[in-house]
Design a protein around this motif. Structure first.
Motif, short mmCIF file in Angstrom:
data_model
loop_
_atom_site.label_atom_id
_atom_site.label_comp_id
_atom_site.label_asym_id
_atom_site.label_seq_id
_atom_site.Cartn_x
_atom_site.Cartn_y
_atom_site.Cartn_z
N MET A 263 0.82 -1.20 0.00
CA MET A 263 0.00 0.00 0.00
C MET A 263 0.86 1.25 0.00
SD MET A 263 -2.95 -1.03 2.73
CE MET A 263 -3.69 0.58 2.63
N GLY A 264 0.31 2.32 -0.47
CA GLY A 264 1.05 3.57 -0.53
C GLY A 264 0.40 4.60 0.37
N SER A 265 -0.01 5.70 -0.23
CA SER A 265 -0.59 6.78 0.56
C SER A 265 -2.06 6.46 0.84
CB SER A 265 -0.47 8.10 -0.19
OG SER A 265 -1.04 8.01 -1.47
N GLN A 266 -2.37 6.07 2.09
CA GLN A 266 -3.73 5.71 2.45
C GLN A 266 -4.49 6.96 2.88
OE1 GLN A 266 -2.04 3.52 5.41
NE2 GLN A 266 -1.56 1.73 4.17
N HIS A 267 -5.80 6.84 2.92
CA HIS A 267 -6.64 7.98 3.26
C HIS A 267 -7.55 7.58 4.42
CE1 HIS A 267 -5.61 10.43 -0.38
NE2 HIS A 267 -5.19 9.24 -0.74
N ALA A 268 -7.18 8.03 5.63
CA ALA A 268 -7.92 7.63 6.82
C ALA A 268 -9.36 8.11 6.79
CB ALA A 268 -7.21 8.16 8.06
N ASN A 269 -9.68 9.12 5.96
CA ASN A 269 -11.03 9.68 5.93
C ASN A 269 -11.94 8.99 4.93
OD1 ASN A 269 -10.38 11.66 7.87
ND2 ASN A 269 -9.49 12.98 6.29
N ALA A 270 -11.42 7.97 4.23
CA ALA A 270 -12.30 7.24 3.31
C ALA A 270 -13.46 6.66 4.12
CB ALA A 270 -11.52 6.11 2.62
N PRO A 271 -14.72 6.85 3.68
CA PRO A 271 -15.87 6.57 4.54
C PRO A 271 -16.31 5.11 4.58
CG PRO A 271 -16.60 7.46 2.45
CD PRO A 271 -15.09 7.47 2.41
N HIS A 272 -15.61 4.23 3.92
CA HIS A 272 -16.10 2.87 3.82
C HIS A 272 -14.92 1.90 3.75
CE1 HIS A 272 -15.37 4.40 -0.24
NE2 HIS A 272 -15.02 3.16 -0.55
N TYR A 273 -15.24 0.61 3.85
CA TYR A 273 -14.24 -0.44 3.64
C TYR A 273 -14.31 -0.82 2.18
CZ TYR A 273 -11.47 -4.64 4.40
OH TYR A 273 -10.49 -5.60 4.36
N PHE A 274 -13.27 -0.49 1.44
CA PHE A 274 -13.29 -0.69 -0.01
C PHE A 274 -13.30 -2.17 -0.35
CE2 PHE A 274 -10.83 -1.47 -3.91
CZ PHE A 274 -11.69 -0.88 -4.82
N VAL A 275 -14.24 -2.57 -1.19
CA VAL A 275 -14.32 -3.94 -1.69
C VAL A 275 -14.23 -3.87 -3.21
CG1 VAL A 275 -15.71 -6.03 -1.86
CG2 VAL A 275 -15.76 -4.67 0.25
N PRO A 276 -13.20 -4.45 -3.80
CA PRO A 276 -13.06 -4.36 -5.26
C PRO A 276 -14.14 -5.16 -5.97
CG PRO A 276 -11.42 -5.86 -4.34
CD PRO A 276 -12.09 -5.20 -3.18
N GLY A 277 -14.40 -4.78 -7.20
CA GLY A 277 -15.38 -5.48 -8.00
C GLY A 277 -14.85 -6.82 -8.50
N PRO A 278 -15.68 -7.56 -9.24
CA PRO A 278 -15.24 -8.84 -9.79
C PRO A 278 -13.95 -8.67 -10.61
CG PRO A 278 -17.60 -8.56 -10.10
CD PRO A 278 -17.08 -7.25 -9.60
N SER A 279 -13.03 -9.62 -10.43
CA SER A 279 -11.72 -9.52 -11.07
C SER A 279 -11.40 -10.81 -11.82
CB SER A 279 -10.65 -9.25 -10.01
OG SER A 279 -9.35 -9.32 -10.58
N LYS A 280 -10.75 -10.65 -12.96
CA LYS A 280 -10.34 -11.82 -13.74
C LYS A 280 -9.00 -12.39 -13.27
CE LYS A 280 -8.34 -8.78 -17.30
NZ LYS A 280 -8.83 -7.51 -16.70
N TRP A 281 -8.28 -11.64 -12.42
CA TRP A 281 -6.92 -12.06 -12.07
C TRP A 281 -6.83 -13.35 -11.27
CZ3 TRP A 281 -4.85 -9.78 -15.68
CH2 TRP A 281 -5.01 -8.41 -15.94
N PRO A 282 -7.72 -13.63 -10.32
CA PRO A 282 -7.59 -14.91 -9.60
C PRO A 282 -7.69 -16.13 -10.51
CG PRO A 282 -8.98 -13.40 -8.37
CD PRO A 282 -8.74 -12.76 -9.71
#
Length: 285
Positions: free
Chosen positions: A1-20
């Motif tokens: 991780m790089g520069s995080q943002h403590a004020n982000a209002p939610h727990y980010f959940v990525p969308g469906p991904s083809k990588w797995p």
């Protein structure tokens, strides 16, 4: 991780991904090719290399997505905690991986050797003595054991020094001194590369001068499996640190939020500790 943002209002959940699924497919091709390779099939090496290259591309794209998400402000402190737990469990799995090899070495030395030298086996191997590195006469080609001097001791000093340079780099990053951070991080990577160069030379010396090979009984197999897998982990750790250095030069990471750096540093220090165990158990005892 790089520069995080403590004020982000939610727990980010990525969308469906083809990588797995692509990672699983490329790993399947890689292992199928490796299996065919060791069994003498001509298509094995090609499939193995194609699968490995494909897996590396998938990792590059997958991690690239995670970095882009972090730098765009989608991550907050909750994500940071998730990454820390994930890296901790990953390193724990690596501890168990090496524990299996250390356990095999202990069993061979403390259980199997005395058993082969007891009274019941004197009729089979009357001249066999329960000393590590000995093999029953006529079973495999004679070889010499690898001692701790000079290369293993030099490599120990290199890895210990790399731990110091990485710690200096980390403290510089926390102090906001990016140039100093980059310098000492590069020094750490360079020390890791020198370590691997010495290990390659050590293997050449083992094969050509000591006749010590992977097929040299339990001593040869445990020696090359333990040191070889450790060398692979050093290489992987150096690649991780090189990616961190590249990101640092791109302006990623802040003094307060830089888990991408910390995660790679945790891994490197783990590799250092494993080597200390190897140095004592494999080269001295």
């Amino acid at each position: 991780m790089g520069s995080q943002h403590a004020n982000a209002p939610h727990y980010f959940v990525p969308g469906p991904s083809k990588w797995p699924v692509l990672a699983g497919a490329t790993l399947l091709v890689t292992m199928a090719g490796a299996s065919a390779w060791v069994n003498g099939y001509g298509w094995g090496p090609v499939a193995n290399i194609i699968g490995l290259l494909g897996f590396l591309v998938v990792l590059y794209k997958w991690f690239g997505d995670a970095i882009a998400e972090s730098e765009s402000g989608l991550y907050n402190s909750r994500i940071d905690v998730s990454y820390r737990w994930s890296m901790s469990w990953f390193i724990f799995s690596e501890v168990m991986f090496f524990a299996g090899f250390f356990g095999a070495l202990f069993y061979a030395r403390a259980v199997t050797l005395p058993w082969l030298a007891d009274l019941d086996h004197k009729l089979l191997w009357p001249d066999f003595a329960a000393q590590w590195g000995n093999t029953p006469a006529g079973t495999i080609d004679a070889y010499n054991k690898m001692g701790p001097f000079p290369i293993p001791t030099i490599n120990t000093a290199l890895l210990l020094l790399s731990g110091v340079t990485l710690t200096i780099s980390h403290h510089a990053l926390r102090a906001g001194e990016r140039s100093k951070t980059a310098f000492w991080l590069f020094a750490t990577i360079l020390l890791g590369a020198i370590f691997m160069g010495f290990q390659v030379y050590e293997y050449m010396h083992a094969y050509s001068d000591l006749n010590l090979k992977l097929t040299s009984g339990i001593y040869g197999s445990t020696f090359f499996m333990l040191t070889g897998f450790h060398g692979f982990h050093v290489t992987l750790g150096a690649i991780m640190l090189a990616v961190v250095l590249y990101r640092l030069m791109k302006g990623h990471f802040t003094p307060d939020h830089h888990f991408g750096f910390e995660g790679a540093a945790w891994y490197w220090h783990f590799v250092d500790v494993v080597w200390l165990g190897l140095y004592v158990v494999v080269y001295w005892l």
